[in-house]
Design a protein around this motif. Structure first.
Motif, PDB file in Angstrom:
ATOM      1  N   SER A  46     -17.979  58.471 -33.428  1.00 13.10           N
ATOM      2  CA  SER A  46     -17.848  57.310 -32.547  1.00 13.10           C
ATOM      3  C   SER A  46     -16.478  56.689 -32.742  1.00 13.10           C
ATOM      4  CB  SER A  46     -18.935  56.277 -32.851  1.00 13.10           C
ATOM      5  OG  SER A  46     -18.643  55.033 -32.243  1.00 13.10           O
TER       6      SER A  46
ATOM      7  N   ARG B 142     -15.347  53.974 -31.437  1.00 14.13           N
ATOM      8  CA  ARG B 142     -15.493  52.528 -31.634  1.00 14.13           C
ATOM      9  C   ARG B 142     -15.848  52.209 -33.085  1.00 14.13           C
ATOM     10  NH1 ARG B 142     -19.146  49.311 -32.718  1.00 14.13           N
ATOM     11  NH2 ARG B 142     -20.718  50.969 -32.611  1.00 14.13           N
ATOM     12  N   ARG B 143     -16.778  52.995 -33.637  1.00 13.46           N
ATOM     13  CA  ARG B 143     -17.189  52.780 -35.022  1.00 13.46           C
ATOM     14  C   ARG B 143     -16.029  53.008 -35.982  1.00 13.46           C
ATOM     15  NH1 ARG B 143     -21.216  56.785 -38.344  1.00 13.46           N
ATOM     16  NH2 ARG B 143     -21.501  55.508 -40.213  1.00 13.46           N
ATOM     17  N   ALA B 144     -15.258  54.057 -35.746  1.00 22.56           N
ATOM     18  CA  ALA B 144     -14.127  54.363 -36.620  1.00 22.56           C
ATOM     19  C   ALA B 144     -13.082  53.245 -36.571  1.00 22.56           C
ATOM     20  CB  ALA B 144     -13.495  55.690 -36.223  1.00 22.56           C
TER      21      ALA B 144
ATOM     22  N   THR C  57     -23.974  52.759 -45.923  1.00 20.94           N
ATOM     23  CA  THR C  57     -23.685  51.933 -44.751  1.00 20.94           C
ATOM     24  C   THR C  57     -22.181  51.849 -44.544  1.00 20.94           C
ATOM     25  OG1 THR C  57     -23.555  49.868 -46.021  1.00 20.94           O
ATOM     26  CG2 THR C  57     -25.750  50.539 -45.206  1.00 20.94           C
ATOM     27  N   ASP C  58     -21.794  51.454 -43.351  1.00 19.53           N
ATOM     28  CA  ASP C  58     -20.376  51.267 -43.063  1.00 19.53           C
ATOM     29  C   ASP C  58     -19.794  50.175 -43.962  1.00 19.53           C
ATOM     30  OD1 ASP C  58     -20.789  53.150 -41.178  1.00 19.53           O
ATOM     31  OD2 ASP C  58     -20.467  51.859 -39.432  1.00 19.53           O
TER      32      ASP C  58
ATOM     33  N   SER D 252     -15.015  59.725 -37.488  1.00 18.21           N
ATOM     34  CA  SER D 252     -16.374  59.432 -37.013  1.00 18.21           C
ATOM     35  C   SER D 252     -16.558  60.035 -35.629  1.00 18.21           C
ATOM     36  CB  SER D 252     -16.611  57.917 -36.963  1.00 18.21           C
ATOM     37  OG  SER D 252     -17.833  57.622 -36.326  1.00 18.21           O
TER      38      SER D 252
ATOM     39  N   GLU E  26     -13.593  50.107 -35.851  1.00 11.35           N
ATOM     40  CA  GLU E  26     -14.160  48.923 -36.491  1.00 11.35           C
ATOM     41  C   GLU E  26     -14.016  49.010 -38.009  1.00 11.35           C
ATOM     42  OE1 GLU E  26     -16.091  45.309 -37.101  1.00 11.35           O
ATOM     43  OE2 GLU E  26     -15.241  46.180 -35.264  1.00 11.35           O
ATOM     44  N   ILE E  27     -14.282  50.194 -38.547  1.00  8.56           N
ATOM     45  CA  ILE E  27     -14.134  50.388 -39.994  1.00  8.56           C
ATOM     46  C   ILE E  27     -12.669  50.265 -40.407  1.00  8.56           C
ATOM     47  CG2 ILE E  27     -14.333  52.096 -41.848  1.00  8.56           C
ATOM     48  CD1 ILE E  27     -16.862  53.131 -40.454  1.00  8.56           C
TER      49      ILE E  27
END
Length: 226
Positions: A99, A101-103, A76-77, A97, A105-106
């Motif tokens: 994505s 947005r996902r990158a 999981t992230d 990533s 956020e991480i």
């Protein structure tokens, strides 16, 4: 790739790899020394990709400064962030990533000084941005506004501005000799100015006014009896 300037550093890198291998890691790719002269071997370490690593291994606890890429799996992230933050170092991170947005956020959750999204070390090339690390990766910044300020000596200067009938005075409870309720007054004054919510501020302000009123009453009484 693989050239090293530090004396005996190749030996240190090999010791880190050996420790990881003894604890279950596996080398899946490694370069060769190539046509190097005998005297150059001590200053060269072959690029190495190693898997099945974990944070009990020295390789994942110490800075290598060498061409070793340890790879860890995650489900999981949240686990990826936890693994990345489980380090006493925190200079830079690169998050890749599909994505954006996902990158982002991480990257926002990783404790470090610089971060790059779908790129590596691009922050260092942006000289308008501050560069530096956290934790055992150092402190302070260079480049950017923050870097310029780090080279400056900051001086704070305070003065009373002239306003009719307005003048800064030291409240009586904290004038020397300090009154018995001086600490309570100071504590309430700070709470009134910087309290977390309006009710705490109001409660503290009431206490400030009460202490001042009691102090003035006591002073007036002393003057009359004197």
């Amino acid at each position: 790739m693989g050239a090293i300037c530090l004396q005996d550093h190749s030996e240190k890198l090999q010791n880190l790899v050996n420790d990881a291998l003894e604890k279950g890691a596996e080398i899946v790719a490694r370069g060769s020394f190539g046509p190097l002269g005998e005297g150059a071997v001590d200053h060269f370490f072959p690029p190495t990709v190693i898997v099945n690593v974990n944070h009990t291994m020295k390789l994942m606890q110490e800075e290598t400064f060498g061409p070793i890429m340890p790879i860890m799996k995650f489900s999981t992230d949240e686990e990826a962030v936890k693994l990345a933050n489980d380090s006493r170092f925190g200079l830079g991170v690169a998050v890749f990533s599909g994505s954006q947005r996902r990158a982002k956020e991480i990257a926002s959750q990783i404790h470090c000084g610089v971060a790059a999204i779908n790129d590596f070390a691009s922050t260092y090339m942006c000289q308008s941005l501050p560069f530096g690390g956290v934790k055992d990766s150092g402190f302070g910044r260079f480049a950017g506004v923050e870097g310029l300020r780090a080279c400056c000596l900051v001086k704070s200067v305070v003065e009373d501005r002239w306003w009719p009938f307005v003048k800064t005075v030291i409240p009586k409870p904290i004038q020397y000799p300090i009154a018995q309720n001086g600490f309570e007054f100071q504590e309430s004054l700070v709470e009134a100015l910087y309290g977390l919510n309006i009710w705490d501020r109001l409660r503290a302000l009431v206490n400030v006014l009460k202490i001042l009123t009691d102090q003035n009453s006591s002073t007036s009484h002393n003057r009359r009896t004197g």
